[in-house]
Structures are given as structure tokens and as C-alpha cells.
Design a protein around this motif. Structure first.
Motif, PDB file in Angstrom:
ATOM      1  N   PHE A 149       0.801  -1.273  -0.037  1.00  0.00           N
ATOM      2  CA  PHE A 149      -0.059   0.036   0.050  1.00  0.00           C
ATOM      3  C   PHE A 149       0.830   1.295   0.075  1.00  0.00           C
ATOM      4  O   PHE A 149       0.604   2.263  -0.845  1.00  0.00           O
ATOM      5  N   THR A 150       1.801   1.507   0.996  1.00  0.00           N
ATOM      6  CA  THR A 150       2.575   2.617   1.171  1.00  0.00           C
ATOM      7  C   THR A 150       3.560   2.629  -0.219  1.00  0.00           C
ATOM      8  O   THR A 150       3.747   3.655  -0.726  1.00  0.00           O
ATOM      9  N   THR A 151       4.002   1.565  -0.713  1.00  0.00           N
ATOM     10  CA  THR A 151       4.782   1.717  -1.916  1.00  0.00           C
ATOM     11  C   THR A 151       3.898   2.577  -2.952  1.00  0.00           C
ATOM     12  O   THR A 151       4.544   2.998  -3.904  1.00  0.00           O
ATOM     13  N   GLN A 152       2.786   1.875  -3.302  1.00  0.00           N
ATOM     14  CA  GLN A 152       2.115   2.342  -4.299  1.00  0.00           C
ATOM     15  C   GLN A 152       1.711   3.704  -3.998  1.00  0.00           C
ATOM     16  O   GLN A 152       1.686   4.772  -5.093  1.00  0.00           O
ATOM     17  N   TRP A 153       1.459   4.384  -2.747  1.00  0.00           N
ATOM     18  CA  TRP A 153       1.322   5.606  -2.408  1.00  0.00           C
ATOM     19  C   TRP A 153       2.701   6.557  -2.724  1.00  0.00           C
ATOM     20  O   TRP A 153       2.426   7.665  -3.419  1.00  0.00           O
ATOM     21  N   ILE A 154       3.570   5.991  -2.476  1.00  0.00           N
ATOM     22  CA  ILE A 154       4.972   6.828  -2.866  1.00  0.00           C
ATOM     23  C   ILE A 154       5.064   6.898  -4.331  1.00  0.00           C
ATOM     24  O   ILE A 154       5.324   8.053  -5.005  1.00  0.00           O
ATOM     25  N   ALA A 155       4.815   5.802  -4.954  1.00  0.00           N
ATOM     26  CA  ALA A 155       4.955   5.829  -6.513  1.00  0.00           C
ATOM     27  C   ALA A 155       3.858   7.075  -7.252  1.00  0.00           C
ATOM     28  O   ALA A 155       4.330   7.482  -7.937  1.00  0.00           O
ATOM     29  N   GLN A 156       2.761   6.836  -6.544  1.00  0.00           N
ATOM     30  CA  GLN A 156       1.480   7.892  -7.168  1.00  0.00           C
ATOM     31  C   GLN A 156       1.932   9.279  -6.864  1.00  0.00           C
ATOM     32  O   GLN A 156       1.735  10.199  -7.712  1.00  0.00           O
ATOM     33  N   SER A 157       2.504   9.418  -5.675  1.00  0.00           N
ATOM     34  CA  SER A 157       2.763  10.932  -5.367  1.00  0.00           C
ATOM     35  C   SER A 157       4.108  11.514  -5.851  1.00  0.00           C
ATOM     36  O   SER A 157       4.564  12.641  -5.320  1.00  0.00           O
ATOM     37  N   ARG A 158       4.883  10.335  -6.411  1.00  0.00           N
ATOM     38  CA  ARG A 158       6.290  10.735  -6.850  1.00  0.00           C
ATOM     39  C   ARG A 158       7.132  11.142  -5.708  1.00  0.00           C
ATOM     40  O   ARG A 158       7.927  12.350  -5.887  1.00  0.00           O
ATOM     41  N   LEU A 159       7.182  10.263  -4.456  1.00  0.00           N
ATOM     42  CA  LEU A 159       8.002  10.653  -3.351  1.00  0.00           C
ATOM     43  C   LEU A 159       7.555  11.949  -2.719  1.00  0.00           C
ATOM     44  O   LEU A 159       8.450  12.570  -2.471  1.00  0.00           O
ATOM     45  N   ALA A 160       6.519  12.148  -2.479  1.00  0.00           N
ATOM     46  CA  ALA A 160       6.000  13.454  -1.609  1.00  0.00           C
ATOM     47  C   ALA A 160       6.199  13.083  -0.156  1.00  0.00           C
ATOM     48  O   ALA A 160       6.339  12.101   0.136  1.00  0.00           O
ATOM     49  N   PRO A 161       6.285  14.136   0.725  1.00  0.00           N
ATOM     50  CA  PRO A 161       6.855  13.838   1.963  1.00  0.00           C
ATOM     51  C   PRO A 161       5.997  13.188   2.823  1.00  0.00           C
ATOM     52  O   PRO A 161       6.434  12.162   3.565  1.00  0.00           O
ATOM     53  N   THR A 162       4.508  13.270   2.881  1.00  0.00           N
ATOM     54  CA  THR A 162       3.666  12.625   3.662  1.00  0.00           C
ATOM     55  C   THR A 162       3.827  11.012   3.300  1.00  0.00           C
ATOM     56  O   THR A 162       3.817   9.929   4.355  1.00  0.00           O
ATOM     57  N   PRO A 163       3.714  10.740   2.135  1.00  0.00           N
ATOM     58  CA  PRO A 163       3.662   9.321   1.628  1.00  0.00           C
ATOM     59  C   PRO A 163       5.157   8.468   2.190  1.00  0.00           C
ATOM     60  O   PRO A 163       5.092   7.501   2.646  1.00  0.00           O
ATOM     61  N   VAL A 164       6.260   9.398   1.877  1.00  0.00           N
ATOM     62  CA  VAL A 164       7.528   8.898   2.289  1.00  0.00           C
ATOM     63  C   VAL A 164       7.545   8.543   3.838  1.00  0.00           C
ATOM     64  O   VAL A 164       7.971   7.681   4.446  1.00  0.00           O
ATOM     65  N   ALA A 165       6.866   9.572   4.804  1.00  0.00           N
ATOM     66  CA  ALA A 165       6.968   9.603   6.167  1.00  0.00           C
ATOM     67  C   ALA A 165       6.196   8.361   6.664  1.00  0.00           C
ATOM     68  O   ALA A 165       6.742   7.706   7.477  1.00  0.00           O
ATOM     69  N   VAL A 166       5.115   8.096   5.814  1.00  0.00           N
ATOM     70  CA  VAL A 166       4.283   6.936   6.055  1.00  0.00           C
ATOM     71  C   VAL A 166       5.034   5.712   6.111  1.00  0.00           C
ATOM     72  O   VAL A 166       4.967   4.724   6.900  1.00  0.00           O
ATOM     73  N   TYR A 167       5.590   5.611   4.905  1.00  0.00           N
ATOM     74  CA  TYR A 167       6.390   4.317   4.405  1.00  0.00           C
ATOM     75  C   TYR A 167       7.517   4.519   5.561  1.00  0.00           C
ATOM     76  O   TYR A 167       7.719   2.877   5.943  1.00  0.00           O
ATOM     77  N   ALA A 168       8.299   5.037   5.958  1.00  0.00           N
ATOM     78  CA  ALA A 168       9.339   4.871   7.162  1.00  0.00           C
ATOM     79  C   ALA A 168       8.443   4.517   8.266  1.00  0.00           C
ATOM     80  O   ALA A 168       9.173   3.711   9.174  1.00  0.00           O
ATOM     81  N   GLY A 169       7.402   5.063   8.619  1.00  0.00           N
ATOM     82  CA  GLY A 169       6.625   4.754   9.800  1.00  0.00           C
ATOM     83  C   GLY A 169       6.304   3.177   9.752  1.00  0.00           C
ATOM     84  O   GLY A 169       6.428   2.630  10.736  1.00  0.00           O
ATOM     85  N   VAL A 170       5.967   2.567   8.643  1.00  0.00           N
ATOM     86  CA  VAL A 170       5.677   1.356   8.561  1.00  0.00           C
ATOM     87  C   VAL A 170       6.862   0.592   8.754  1.00  0.00           C
ATOM     88  O   VAL A 170       6.850  -0.382   9.455  1.00  0.00           O
ATOM     89  N   PHE A 171       8.055   0.841   8.199  1.00  0.00           N
ATOM     90  CA  PHE A 171       9.334   0.379   8.430  1.00  0.00           C
ATOM     91  C   PHE A 171       9.592   0.388  10.223  1.00  0.00           C
ATOM     92  O   PHE A 171      10.188  -0.655  10.456  1.00  0.00           O
ATOM     93  N   VAL A 172       9.296   1.400  10.912  1.00  0.00           N
ATOM     94  CA  VAL A 172       9.206   1.317  12.381  1.00  0.00           C
ATOM     95  C   VAL A 172       8.443   0.288  13.009  1.00  0.00           C
ATOM     96  O   VAL A 172       8.995  -0.543  13.807  1.00  0.00           O
ATOM     97  N   VAL A 173       7.174   0.114  12.444  1.00  0.00           N
ATOM     98  CA  VAL A 173       6.484  -0.978  12.932  1.00  0.00           C
ATOM     99  C   VAL A 173       6.895  -2.457  12.699  1.00  0.00           C
ATOM    100  O   VAL A 173       6.780  -3.084  13.562  1.00  0.00           O
ATOM    101  N   VAL A 174       7.427  -2.489  11.416  1.00  0.00           N
ATOM    102  CA  VAL A 174       8.058  -3.752  10.990  1.00  0.00           C
ATOM    103  C   VAL A 174       9.285  -4.170  12.040  1.00  0.00           C
ATOM    104  O   VAL A 174       9.453  -5.389  12.541  1.00  0.00           O
ATOM    105  N   ASN A 175       9.903  -3.164  12.411  1.00  0.00           N
ATOM    106  CA  ASN A 175      11.196  -3.394  13.245  1.00  0.00           C
ATOM    107  C   ASN A 175      10.671  -3.439  14.672  1.00  0.00           C
ATOM    108  O   ASN A 175      11.385  -4.426  15.500  1.00  0.00           O
ATOM    109  N   VAL A 176       9.733  -2.984  15.286  1.00  0.00           N
ATOM    110  CA  VAL A 176       9.285  -2.950  16.483  1.00  0.00           C
ATOM    111  C   VAL A 176       8.661  -4.495  16.739  1.00  0.00           C
ATOM    112  O   VAL A 176       9.071  -5.066  17.609  1.00  0.00           O
ATOM    113  N   THR A 177       7.949  -4.762  15.777  1.00  0.00           N
ATOM    114  CA  THR A 177       7.451  -6.236  15.727  1.00  0.00           C
ATOM    115  C   THR A 177       8.379  -7.240  15.590  1.00  0.00           C
ATOM    116  O   THR A 177       8.499  -8.473  16.187  1.00  0.00           O
ATOM    117  N   TYR A 178       9.518  -7.047  14.960  1.00  0.00           N
ATOM    118  CA  TYR A 178      10.618  -8.089  14.650  1.00  0.00           C
ATOM    119  C   TYR A 178      11.500  -8.028  15.953  1.00  0.00           C
ATOM    120  O   TYR A 178      11.760  -9.040  16.256  1.00  0.00           O
TER     121      TYR A 178
END
Length: 195
Positions: free
Chosen positions: A95-124
Motif C-alpha cells: 500500500f505505502t509503496t503504491q502511495w509513494i509511486a503515485q505521489s512521486r515521493l511526496a513528503p507525507t507518503p515517504v514519512a508513512v512508508y518510514a513509519g511502516v518500517f518502524v512498526v515492522v522493526n518493533v514487531t521484529y
């Protein structure tokens, strides 16, 4: 009557199926250009970049997940539920990958994408505690356990910083995300011995 216990291997096999589906969903988001020229691919660079980063990230998560489960001695309820939480976090990547692609690396989608990485690492990290720290595996030295935890905490911090930096400099945040992924290329912790 014998009760069948869920084994770590069974949980790992289920997870493998989820990872395979996520990679499939990720590639299904790629749309071919309508033109038949190579020049038609150039405007699609955000899609290609975000796809490559996400594919690489899912591959790294799978390799580390597989390595982590090699230490699990039993599939405790906590291990199973943390695994589901981890898979949920990873499932947000397409989902976040598609959002980044559609927005052409806009700030909010990239921030949410990084936030997903945070959650992935917390659960890891939670999976690490359950599979490694609660394990009586003789192969795992206390140094390796500490290094695994430290690497997780450092990457959580880096991904959090990337989410904050993305608000102003999404390109820098994307670079930080990519640099951080390199730290997980070797799941066995370089320099750490397991014997």
C-alpha cells in the motif's frame, strides 16, 4: 487423545506463504506504459524505485524472519501473535509503496512508508525476544542476543528519524531507509559468533 501442537516450523511455513503473496501483490501494482518506446518508462521512475526498495525490503525481512525462526524451540502463543503482528506490518508495504509511486515521493507518503518500517522493526524486535531471548538454544551467546537487540533498536531509531526527515526532505529520508536496510543483509550479525 493427543493434542497437536503448533510448531515453529509450521508458523514459519505459514509466514513464507504470506511473504509470497505480498511480493505478488507488490508486482501486481506495476502497470506497463501504454507506449511501446523505452522513453515511456522514464516517467515511471518513482514506481520502479519504490518497487525495488520494497521488494528488497520484503526479501530482507523474509531472510531475517527465517533466520530468527531457526532459534525458536516452540510456538508459544506470544510467538504466534507477535508473528501475526509482524506479518500485518509487512503487509502494509505494498500500500505505502503504491502511495509513494503515485505521489512521486511526496513528503507525507515517504514519512508513512518510514513509519511502516518502524512498526515492522518493533514487531521484529518482539519476535526476537520471544524466539531468541526465551530460547535455551546453546548456540546463542549473550553477545549475539545483545547485538540483535541493539541492531533492532538502532534501526527503529533510524527509521523514526527518516519519518521525521521525510516531512521536509523526502529524498534524504528515502536514502536513509535504503542505508538502514543494508544493516539487515546478514541476519547472523557480522562479527558475532553463535558458538
Amino acid at each position: 487423545m493427543t493434542t497437536r501442537q503448533t510448531t515453529p516450523e509450521r508458523v514459519s511455513l505459514f509466514s513464507d506463504g504470506v511473504f509470497a503473496v505480498l511480493i505478488t501483490v507488490l508486482v501486481l501494482e506495476l502497470k506497463a506504459p501504454e507506449s511501446v518506446t523505452l522513453a515511456a518508462l522514464l516517467p515511471m521512475w518513482p514506481t520502479g524505485l519504490s518497487y525495488a526498495i520494497s521488494y528488497f525490503f520484503i526479501a530482507i525481512v523474509w531472510v531475517n524472519h527465517h533466520h530468527l525462526f531457526s532459534y525458536a524451540q516452540q510456538a508459544t502463543p506470544r510467538l504466534i501473535w507477535w508473528n501475526f503482528a509482524h506479518l500485518f506490518a509487512v503487509s502494509l508495504i505494498p500500500f505505502t509503496t503504491q502511495w509513494i509511486a503515485q505521489s512521486r515521493l511526496a513528503p507525507t507518503p515517504v514519512a508513512v512508508y518510514a513509519g511502516v518500517f518502524v512498526v515492522v522493526n518493533v514487531t521484529y524486535l518482539a519476535l526476537c525476544w520471544e524466539a531468541v531471548d526465551r530460547s535455551s538454544h546453546l548456540d546463542i551467546t549473550s553477545r549475539v542476543r545483545r547485538m540483535m537487540r541493539m541492531r533492532s533498536f538502532v534501526t527503529i531509531g533510524v527509521f523514526t528519524a527518516a519519518a521525521l526527515i521525510a516531512v521536509r526532505w523526502p529524498w534524504a529520508a528515502t536514502g536513509l531507509i535504503c542505508a538502514c536496510l543494508v544493516g539487515y543483509l546478514r541476519p547472523d550479525i557480522p562479527g558475532g559468533t553463535t558458538s
